[in-house]
Design an enzyme around this catalytic site. Structure first.
Site, PDB file in Angstrom:
ATOM      1  N   TYR A  23       7.817  -4.942  -0.080  1.00 30.38           N
ATOM      2  CA  TYR A  23       7.012  -4.730   1.120  1.00 30.38           C
ATOM      3  C   TYR A  23       5.585  -5.225   0.898  1.00 30.38           C
ATOM      4  CZ  TYR A  23       4.206  -2.288   4.625  1.00 30.38           C
ATOM      5  OH  TYR A  23       3.305  -1.997   5.622  1.00 30.38           O
ATOM      6  N   TRP A  78      -1.221   4.624   5.399  1.00 29.64           N
ATOM      7  CA  TRP A  78      -0.683   5.944   5.750  1.00 29.64           C
ATOM      8  C   TRP A  78      -0.783   6.209   7.245  1.00 29.64           C
ATOM      9  CZ3 TRP A  78      -1.701  10.259   1.601  1.00 29.64           C
ATOM     10  CH2 TRP A  78      -1.391   9.773   0.328  1.00 29.64           C
ATOM     11  N   ALA A 133       5.789  -5.518  12.475  1.00 29.00           N
ATOM     12  CA  ALA A 133       6.052  -5.628  11.037  1.00 29.00           C
ATOM     13  C   ALA A 133       7.335  -4.901  10.678  1.00 29.00           C
ATOM     14  CB  ALA A 133       4.889  -5.048  10.230  1.00 29.00           C
TER      15      ALA A 133
END
Length: 277
Positions: A121, A145, A56
């Site tokens: 994003y 996270w 990604a």
């Protein structure tokens, strides 16, 4: 056989270590997921039964400035993987993010809560989720996270800054669950072993602000660093962030029997392993 796309990244490395001989790994030098022909060549040659997309464009602010590239990698790339994995009869696992939510709910997000991304994003990752549906045999795993070995992450940034600074300002108005890639890899494995399909949330248990996370990093690392509070607005980053994007992982626990450990314990283990390397 399981194909890990993005095998050199933080999550990719954990998956490769977890699956061992059962996995094949490819990265940017082997496959260009934005190129359908490249995806077709690699997948039809290897013929995996499962494709895990751990690749990604994850630079949130970079995506904000490069929207076209973000959509190519995080959106169109998933469409290519979905189409070819369907062709060869393979399951597609797409790793997604809490950034598809706007953070305004006030309680942990469930899998079927309405998506409303604030940033490019988030929009690109949501496009990836939608494109994963080109393959009916898909599994979408949202997390947040992330930190782990072999990549840029918040834990490593804090430890690096602590070498030169005794006082660091960190935002205290963004709340989430720090998640170790080692535990995310175990969650994906548990979902695959149970034959799960559809969308699941997977993150370490509990939640904290980035500020609180930084304090725990320094405490566990035995570093004397003062962590000052600041707001997201004061930080002034290009891309907006959800302020409360904790994920409810109850569905993962119910369907697999696997419950990720508390984030504090995961962080402790990560730091221990880091010292051993």
């Amino acid at each position: 056989m399981i194909l890990v796309v993005g095998s050199k990244g933080m999550l990719g490395q954990e998956l490769m270590a977890l699956y061992g001989d059962r996995a094949r790994g490819v990265d940017i030098d082997d496959i260009d997921i934005t190129d359908l022909a490249s995806v077709q060549r690699v997948l039809t040659t290897i013929k995996p039964s499962v494709v895990i997309n751990a690749a990604a464009y994850t630079d949130v602010d970079g995506c904000q400035d490069n929207a076209e590239r973000a959509m190519q990698v995080n959106g169109e790339g998933v469409a290519h993987l979905a189409m070819i994995s369907k062709e060869i009869g393979a399951k597609l696992v797409q790793v997604s993010t809490d950034y598809i939510f706007d953070g305004n709910k006030g309680t942990p997000y469930l899998e079927d809560d309405l998506a409303s991304p604030l940033s490019v994003y988030g929009e690109s990752k949501l496009a990836g989720e939608m494109n994963a549906w080109f393959n009916p045999n898909h599994l979408i795993v949202r997390t947040q996270w992330l930190y782990g070995h072999g990549g840029k992450n918040f834990v490593e940034t804090m430890l690096r800054l602590a070498k030169d600074k005794k006082e660091i300002s960190v935002v205290d108005d963004q709340i989430g669950s720090p998640t170790w890639t080692g535990d995310l890899a175990l969650a994906i494995k548990a979902l695959l072993e149970k034959g799960c399909e559809g969308t699941y949330h997977a993150a370490n248990a509990g939640f904290v602000s980035w500020n609180g996370f930084a304090k725990e990093i320094f405490r566990l690392a035995g570093l004397d660093v003062t962590v000052l509070a600041m707001t997201t607005e004061e930080l002034g980053r290009p891309a907006p962030r959800p302020l409360y994007s904790t994920l409810d992982c109850g569905k993962l626990s119910r369907d697999t029997g696997f419950t990720p450990q508390p984030w504090q314990e995961a962080l402790r283990r990560y730091l221990e392993l880091r010292e051993e390397k």
